[in-house]
Design an enzyme around this catalytic site. Structure first.
Site, PDB file in Angstrom:
ATOM      1  N   ASP A  69       4.372   4.412  -6.475  1.00 36.28           N
ATOM      2  CA  ASP A  69       3.335   4.098  -5.485  1.00 36.28           C
ATOM      3  C   ASP A  69       2.216   3.227  -6.044  1.00 36.28           C
ATOM      4  O   ASP A  69       1.396   2.711  -5.273  1.00 36.28           O
ATOM      5  CB  ASP A  69       2.703   5.395  -4.953  1.00 36.28           C
ATOM      6  CG  ASP A  69       3.659   6.200  -4.085  1.00 36.28           C
ATOM      7  OD1 ASP A  69       4.701   5.655  -3.684  1.00 36.28           O
ATOM      8  OD2 ASP A  69       3.360   7.376  -3.815  1.00 36.28           O
ATOM      9  N   LYS A 102      -2.414   6.014   0.995  1.00 35.84           N
ATOM     10  CA  LYS A 102      -1.356   5.428   1.828  1.00 35.84           C
ATOM     11  C   LYS A 102      -0.673   6.521   2.645  1.00 35.84           C
ATOM     12  O   LYS A 102      -0.736   7.714   2.329  1.00 35.84           O
ATOM     13  CB  LYS A 102      -0.315   4.705   0.959  1.00 35.84           C
ATOM     14  CG  LYS A 102       0.368   5.557  -0.108  1.00 35.84           C
ATOM     15  CD  LYS A 102       1.520   6.391   0.391  1.00 35.84           C
ATOM     16  CE  LYS A 102       2.118   7.277  -0.678  1.00 35.84           C
ATOM     17  NZ  LYS A 102       3.141   8.219  -0.143  1.00 35.84           N
ATOM     18  N   MET A 142      -0.352  11.319  -0.301  1.00 36.57           N
ATOM     19  CA  MET A 142      -1.013  10.082   0.109  1.00 36.57           C
ATOM     20  C   MET A 142      -1.277   9.133  -1.052  1.00 36.57           C
ATOM     21  O   MET A 142      -1.976   8.135  -0.898  1.00 36.57           O
ATOM     22  CB  MET A 142      -2.332  10.396   0.815  1.00 36.57           C
ATOM     23  CG  MET A 142      -2.154  11.061   2.169  1.00 36.57           C
ATOM     24  SD  MET A 142      -3.719  11.091   3.073  1.00 36.57           S
ATOM     25  CE  MET A 142      -4.028   9.330   3.259  1.00 36.57           C
ATOM     26  N   GLY A 143      -0.747   9.430  -2.220  1.00 39.58           N
ATOM     27  CA  GLY A 143      -0.845   8.500  -3.342  1.00 39.58           C
ATOM     28  C   GLY A 143      -2.229   8.380  -3.931  1.00 39.58           C
ATOM     29  O   GLY A 143      -2.589   7.307  -4.431  1.00 39.58           O
ATOM     30  N   GLY A 144      -3.010   9.449  -3.941  1.00 41.38           N
ATOM     31  CA  GLY A 144      -4.354   9.380  -4.509  1.00 41.38           C
ATOM     32  C   GLY A 144      -4.352   9.071  -5.997  1.00 41.38           C
ATOM     33  O   GLY A 144      -5.127   8.236  -6.469  1.00 41.38           O
ATOM     34  N   SER A 179      -2.027   7.527  -7.603  1.00 36.15           N
ATOM     35  CA  SER A 179      -1.564   6.149  -7.748  1.00 36.15           C
ATOM     36  C   SER A 179      -2.679   5.165  -7.446  1.00 36.15           C
ATOM     37  O   SER A 179      -2.804   4.124  -8.103  1.00 36.15           O
ATOM     38  CB  SER A 179      -0.372   5.896  -6.821  1.00 36.15           C
ATOM     39  OG  SER A 179       0.722   6.721  -7.169  1.00 36.15           O
ATOM     40  N   PRO A 183      -6.680  13.426  -0.645  1.00 36.77           N
ATOM     41  CA  PRO A 183      -6.292  14.776  -1.051  1.00 36.77           C
ATOM     42  C   PRO A 183      -5.439  14.783  -2.317  1.00 36.77           C
ATOM     43  O   PRO A 183      -4.582  13.905  -2.512  1.00 36.77           O
ATOM     44  CB  PRO A 183      -5.498  15.301   0.147  1.00 36.77           C
ATOM     45  CG  PRO A 183      -5.991  14.496   1.308  1.00 36.77           C
ATOM     46  CD  PRO A 183      -6.324  13.140   0.758  1.00 36.77           C
TER      47      PRO A 183
END
Length: 310
Positions: free
Chosen positions: A145, A17, A108-110, A112, A103
């Site tokens: 997130d 995100k 960017m909420g990876g 999550s 990343p």
């Protein structure tokens, strides 16, 4: 709940995100900050494959620095699986394979997305049959997130960011993401924001319990007008992220010179999101940044949340 898994393997994909808007209130006694944010899910995905197992384990691979991802209970996907098992009174385990593209520690909420994907995958693998509302409730216990990664699209988040309301976003928005080999710790960025505000006297001692997303942000999303949205991009954490990483400001300037409408630090950073007018201009910005030695990706949004792949 029976310990027998209903299927042997489930593959779920969940999106990363960006925060189109992020307003941060002061820190409360519990250590958390009130948030008002607009999430947009973009076409950079995490894949989680869940396989039947007697115990819990996780492996990680992918195009990003997978070595930085913990493989124990610090891993959000592992915690998600165990939380679901406890809620469902499930006595087996799961082997989770995470294929990362978002990343690590990039804002960017990876992690999550991994947790959301693990909830959906384990629910299907074990046949628990939890409702979307119940999965959302569990997701909210894992982090602010995670509920959004379940739902995707575009949404307004309030409270700690986990109280979601869908936001109407027409059309497609094209972004160029400039990633970084070195992540930024979200708690460290929030601490830096608090320090900057103390130095500047930016907030009163008793911050509001809630914030509002400005109307122009929602109008821009509803219109599908990238130029209008570019004028409304804002992130309260950006000053703190730039304080830690001054190069982020130069990345935004370079992107705008290459043709982006505007740029913003995504969440707590260090990923920079550059909004472009259309796919062609995004491709041109991506190429220019790559030629300058930056790692740049062209993505679009909004896209759906965690989904089972067949």
């Amino acid at each position: 709940m029976s310990s027998a898994a209903s299927v042997e393997r489930v593959h779920v994909r969940a999106p990363g995100k960006i925060n189109v808007f992020l307003g941060v209130g002061g820190r409360h006694d519990d250590g958390y900050h009130a948030l008002a944010t607009v999430f947009q899910a973009v076409s950079l995905y995490e894949d989680v494959i869940a396989r039947a197992a007697d115990d819990f384990s996780v492996t990680v691979r992918g195009a990003v620095d997978a070595d930085a991802v913990p493989l124990d209970d610090r891993n959000l996907a592992m915690r998600a699986a165990k939380l679901l098992a406890a809620a469902a009174d499930y006595h087996g385990g799961v082997a989770l394979e995470i294929r990362k593209s978002v990343p690590v520690a990039g804002g960017m909420g990876g992690g999550s997305a991994d947790a959301a994907a693990a909830l959906v995958a384990c629910d299907a693998l074990w046949g628990t049959g939890f409702s979307p509302a119940r999965l959302h409730e569990l997701a909210a216990r894992l982090g602010a997130d995670v509920p959004f990664a379940l739902h995707g699209g575009t949404a307004v988040g309030t409270g700690r960011g986990d109280q979601l309301n869908p936001a109407l976003a027409r059309g497609r928005f094209d972004w160029v993401l400039v990633t970084s080999d070195e992540g930024l710790s979200t708690p460290v960025v929030y601490e830096q924001l608090d320090l900057l505000r103390e130095e500047q006297g930016a907030l009163a001692d008793d911050p509001p319990l809630s914030l509002d997303v400005p109307i122009p942000v929602l109008q821009a999303l509803r219109s599908g007008d990238a130029v209008q949205l570019a004028a409304s991009l804002h992130n309260d954490l950006q000053a703190a992220a730039v304080h830690r990483r001054p190069d982020l400001e130069e990345t935004i300037r370079r992107g705008i010179r290459a043709g982006a409408l505007h740029g913003i630090v995504s969440g707590s950073g260090p990923t920079v999101a550059l909004l472009c007018g259309d796919p062609e201009s995004a491709q041109a910005v991506q190429t220019a940044l790559q030629q300058a030695g930056r790692e740049a990706l062209h993505v679009h949004g909004p896209v759906p949340g965690a989904r089972i792949l067949v």
